[in-house]
Design an enzyme around this catalytic site. Structure first.
Site, mmCIF file in Angstrom:
data_model
loop_
_atom_site.group_PDB
_atom_site.id
_atom_site.type_symbol
_atom_site.label_atom_id
_atom_site.label_comp_id
_atom_site.label_asym_id
_atom_site.label_seq_id
_atom_site.Cartn_x
_atom_site.Cartn_y
_atom_site.Cartn_z
ATOM 1 N N GLU A 105 0.846 -1.203 0.000
ATOM 2 C CA GLU A 105 0.000 0.000 0.000
ATOM 3 C C GLU A 105 0.885 1.258 0.000
ATOM 4 O O GLU A 105 0.634 2.203 -0.744
ATOM 5 C CB GLU A 105 -0.909 -0.031 1.236
ATOM 6 C CG GLU A 105 -2.096 0.885 1.154
ATOM 7 C CD GLU A 105 -2.991 0.749 2.384
ATOM 8 O OE1 GLU A 105 -2.729 -0.123 3.244
ATOM 9 O OE2 GLU A 105 -3.943 1.529 2.493
ATOM 10 N N GLY A 119 -8.783 5.163 6.844
ATOM 11 C CA GLY A 119 -9.640 5.060 8.011
ATOM 12 C C GLY A 119 -9.023 4.137 9.062
ATOM 13 O O GLY A 119 -9.157 4.369 10.261
ATOM 14 N N ALA A 120 -8.327 3.081 8.603
ATOM 15 C CA ALA A 120 -7.798 2.103 9.549
ATOM 16 C C ALA A 120 -6.279 2.031 9.595
ATOM 17 O O ALA A 120 -5.720 1.530 10.569
ATOM 18 C CB ALA A 120 -8.367 0.716 9.227
ATOM 19 N N SER A 121 -5.581 2.493 8.543
ATOM 20 C CA SER A 121 -4.113 2.498 8.624
ATOM 21 C C SER A 121 -3.561 3.740 7.957
ATOM 22 O O SER A 121 -4.263 4.456 7.236
ATOM 23 C CB SER A 121 -3.528 1.236 7.977
ATOM 24 O OG SER A 121 -3.585 1.321 6.579
ATOM 25 N N THR A 122 -2.280 3.991 8.243
ATOM 26 C CA THR A 122 -1.618 5.140 7.628
ATOM 27 C C THR A 122 -0.234 4.695 7.170
ATOM 28 O O THR A 122 0.386 3.838 7.808
ATOM 29 C CB THR A 122 -1.557 6.335 8.604
ATOM 30 O OG1 THR A 122 -1.102 7.486 7.891
ATOM 31 C CG2 THR A 122 -0.636 6.098 9.794
HETATM 32 N N1 LIG Z 1 -14.287 14.603 4.776
HETATM 33 C C1 LIG Z 1 -14.230 13.540 4.018
HETATM 34 N N2 LIG Z 1 -13.833 12.397 4.576
HETATM 35 C C2 LIG Z 1 -13.771 11.322 3.787
HETATM 36 C C3 LIG Z 1 -14.096 11.364 2.414
HETATM 37 N N3 LIG Z 1 -13.939 10.138 1.912
HETATM 38 C C4 LIG Z 1 -13.519 9.361 2.929
HETATM 39 N N4 LIG Z 1 -13.430 10.080 4.067
HETATM 40 C C5 LIG Z 1 -13.013 9.640 5.397
HETATM 41 O O1 LIG Z 1 -11.587 9.745 5.444
HETATM 42 C C6 LIG Z 1 -11.013 8.607 6.060
HETATM 43 C C7 LIG Z 1 -10.094 7.938 5.105
HETATM 44 O O2 LIG Z 1 -10.795 7.597 3.961
HETATM 45 P P1 LIG Z 1 -10.109 6.677 2.882
HETATM 46 O O3 LIG Z 1 -8.807 7.248 2.512
HETATM 47 O O4 LIG Z 1 -11.098 6.395 1.834
HETATM 48 O O5 LIG Z 1 -9.839 5.394 3.812
HETATM 49 P P2 LIG Z 1 -10.014 3.871 3.451
HETATM 50 O O6 LIG Z 1 -9.307 3.618 2.184
HETATM 51 O O7 LIG Z 1 -11.439 3.508 3.510
HETATM 52 O O8 LIG Z 1 -9.264 3.178 4.690
HETATM 53 P P3 LIG Z 1 -7.918 2.298 4.708
HETATM 54 O O9 LIG Z 1 -8.340 0.902 4.418
HETATM 55 O O10 LIG Z 1 -7.382 2.467 6.072
HETATM 56 O O11 LIG Z 1 -7.003 2.868 3.672
HETATM 57 C C8 LIG Z 1 -12.188 7.754 6.518
HETATM 58 O O12 LIG Z 1 -12.452 8.110 7.854
HETATM 59 C C9 LIG Z 1 -13.341 8.186 5.641
HETATM 60 O O13 LIG Z 1 -14.573 8.062 6.308
HETATM 61 C C10 LIG Z 1 -14.512 12.597 1.863
HETATM 62 O O14 LIG Z 1 -14.796 12.723 0.681
HETATM 63 N N5 LIG Z 1 -14.556 13.654 2.722
HETATM 64 CA CA LIG Z 2 -7.058 3.773 1.657
#
Ligand SMILES: Nc1nc2c(ncn2[C@@H]2O[C@H](COP(=O)(O)OP(=O)(O)OP(=O)(O)O)[C@@H](O)[C@H]2O)c(=O)[nH]1
Ligand SMILES: [Ca+2]
Length: 522
Positions: A176, A226-229
């Site tokens: 990732e 949301g769950a990792s960085t």
């Molecule tokens: N404000 C805002 N938050 C968002 C948006 N899309 C996603 N998020 C939030 O931002 C965080 C990261 O979103 P993503 O990068 O899509 O994360 P992910 O790919 O689902 O999670 P991982 O599996 O950890 O990579 C989450 O808490 C989402 O709820 C958006 O368009 N606006």
């Molecule tokens: Ca992601």
């Protein structure tokens, strides 16, 4: 009286024939040269567009991306671009652990959208990949058979779509990080050789490019899910103290030594869960005053499932209540101190660490920060480019935002989803804490971080890098360019054309023998 020139006629005719023969030979040669040069220079001729689909099955939701590129330029850098993104309705696929058979069908609407974007004649040859990230990594830790069922459900749906199914799997945190780094450097043109860079057309995003790096350097990648960085950047440290954080790439004829680490449970949703789990250790009753939410904001959470999550299970405690009532306080300083506890800096077995005993070499160069880094900082108007804001300005903006009462925030931003809006204060402070306390960015290198959502038309994220790698679109060596530079090609064509025209003109003159020239020619 002039004598008839009978004897002189014969040699005149044969020398004309000779000249004509030579001219015919030269014209044939010129024509062959023209054809040969045109064919070698311009092959392959047809402009054929190819497509690829990647589904990013994240912890919070799934996104489907459609990419396109000209087939004949497949190995060039910067030619693949995103032409469609579709946000799948509902939760991420890990949210279907209680009804795994529904995970696959949830993707159908976006697959339909992809079918409309890609010409039907090309459906069969278009590869489709699904990569699941931290949400599924956590589900696998918590309940492996549920994770397998979810993956098999999404696999079945993708297999029955008209595309060329290439697999649905959980990618590692290392992948990732690495693919996110490849994506942004590919899109920013950082893999281009100097000569290509100079040839490239100047446009708006080039300004961003120049602010992101000096020639032949790459940008680091910061991804907050949301769950990792993930944190990934080229490290010039000659020996890596921690081989599992070290990657070696050879791309377009250049070697890269890249550091990467993925922190599971440090995406912004799981970080909030971790914070609440810690708060629950000291809570006296079911009411929790929380400095990371706006004053006047209230939220109720169910305790029953709370500690099943691998990110919080270590902090499991018996509580005399089943629901927790959160009451916002809107206090930046208290929240910052609260969040800081998530980063354990007490023990480092290496020369330098980020947190939790994880090796981190000295930070180097510019960084592109995307996903939630961008969503949050963009909402707070803190993504200013090409001149990033100073750290103290960023801190004071977040502090002021957190101090605003919830009712006022809600009225001012009534168009924004309440789930997102209520967490911008926590998320802003979490981002500051992760970057400052976790990775040790300071006011001196803060401005090396560039918050970016898209680069040109493509979203920053791991999906493009993943597809480029799996379709072998990034060669180890720089691909050979056309046999001639464009200038030499044009020059050669002009020369051949001039030879051809002169030869034809000369032949015409010989055959028609205009009176004015007859004497001089023979
Ligand atoms: N404000 C805002 N938050 C968002 C948006 N899309 C996603 N998020 C939030 O931002 C965080 C990261 O979103 P993503 O990068 O899509 O994360 P992910 O790919 O689902 O999670 P991982 O599996 O950890 O990579 C989450 O808490 C989402 O709820 C958006 O368009 N606006
Ligand atoms: Ca992601």
């Amino acid at each position: 009286m002039d004598e008839p020139k009978v004897t002189g006629t014969k040699p005149k005719m044969s020398s004309t024939r000779m000249i004509l023969l030579i001219l015919a030979f030269l014209s044939t040669l010129a024509v062959i040269a023209l054809i040969a040069v045109a064919v070698t220079q311009n092959q392959p001729l047809p402009e054929n567009i190819k497509y690829g689909i990647v589904l990013d099955a994240g912890s919070s939701h799934t996104n489907l991306y459609v990419y396109e590129w000209p087939a004949e330029k497949e190995n060039d850098t910067g030619v693949v671009k995103q032409v469609e993104v579709c946000k799948v309705e509902g939760p991420g696929i890990s949210g279907y652990s209680h009804a795994p058979e529904k995970a696959g069908p949830s993707l159908e609407q976006c697959l339909q959208q992809a079918k409309e974007v890609i010409p039907s004649a090309q459906h069969k040859e278009t590869p489709v990949y699904l990569g699941a990230t931290a949400g599924m990594r956590l589900l696998r830790l918590q309940n492996e058979s549920a994770a397998d069922k979810v993956l098999s459900s999404v696999g079945n749906t993708l297999r029955s779509a008209p595309f060329n199914f290439q697999g649905a799997r959980i990618i590692t945190g290392q992948e990732e990080g690495a693919y996110g780094w490849i994506t942004i450097n590919y899109l920013l043109g950082n893999f281009k050789q100097l000569i290509n860079l100079l040839r490239a057309e100047t446009s708006g995003w080039k300004k961003l490019l120049h602010s992101l790096k000096s020639l032949s350097e790459t940008s680091g990648a910061l991804d907050l899910g949301g769950a990792s960085t993930q944190i990934t950047f080229v490290s010039k440290e000659l020996t890596s103290e921690s081989p599992e954080n070290q990657l070696y790439f050879r791309l377009y004829g250049k070697d890269y030594q890249v550091y990467t680490h993925s922190f599971l449970c440090y995406g912004k949703d799981q970080a909030l869960q971790q914070k609440l789990a810690r708060d629950l250790q000291t809570v006296e009753n079911s009411l929790l005053p929380d400095p990371c939410f706006h004053k006047g904001y209230e939220r109720t959470i169910n305790i029953s499932d709370f500690f099943k999550n691998p990110c919080t299970s270590e902090k499991k405690t018996q509580l005399p209540f089943s629901q927790l009532y959160i009451k916002g306080e809107g206090d930046y300083q208290k929240c910052r101190e609260n969040i800081q506890n998530l980063f354990d800096k007490s023990n480092c077995p290496y020369s330098s660490c980020s947190f939790n005993g994880i090796y981190l070499p000295p930070l180097q160069g510019d960084f592109g920060a995307f996903s939630a880094f961008y969503f949050v900082m963009n909402f707070l108007n803190l993504t200013s480019e090409p001149n990033p804001l100073a750290l103290n300005k960023v801190t004071s903006t977040i502090e002021r935002f957190c101090a605003r009462p919830w009712q006022e925030v809600k009225t001012a931003y009534h168009h924004i989803k309440e789930k997102y809006l209520s967490e911008y204060c926590f998320s802003g402070i979490y981002i500051l804490s992760l970057l400052e306390n976790g990775y040790e960015f300071t006011e001196n290198n803060w401005q090396m971080i560039h918050f970016l959502g898209k680069i040109e038309s493509s979203d920053a994220g791991w999906t493009l890098g993943y597809m480029l790698n799996l379709t072998n679109m990034i060669p180890a060596e720089e691909p050979a360019g056309p046999p001639l530079s464009h200038g030499s090609y044009v020059g050669l064509m002009v020369l051949c054309s001039l030879v051809l025209v002169s030869v034809l003109l000369f032949a015409w003159l010989l055959l028609h023998k205009p009176k004015c020239l007859q004497k001089g020619i023979v």
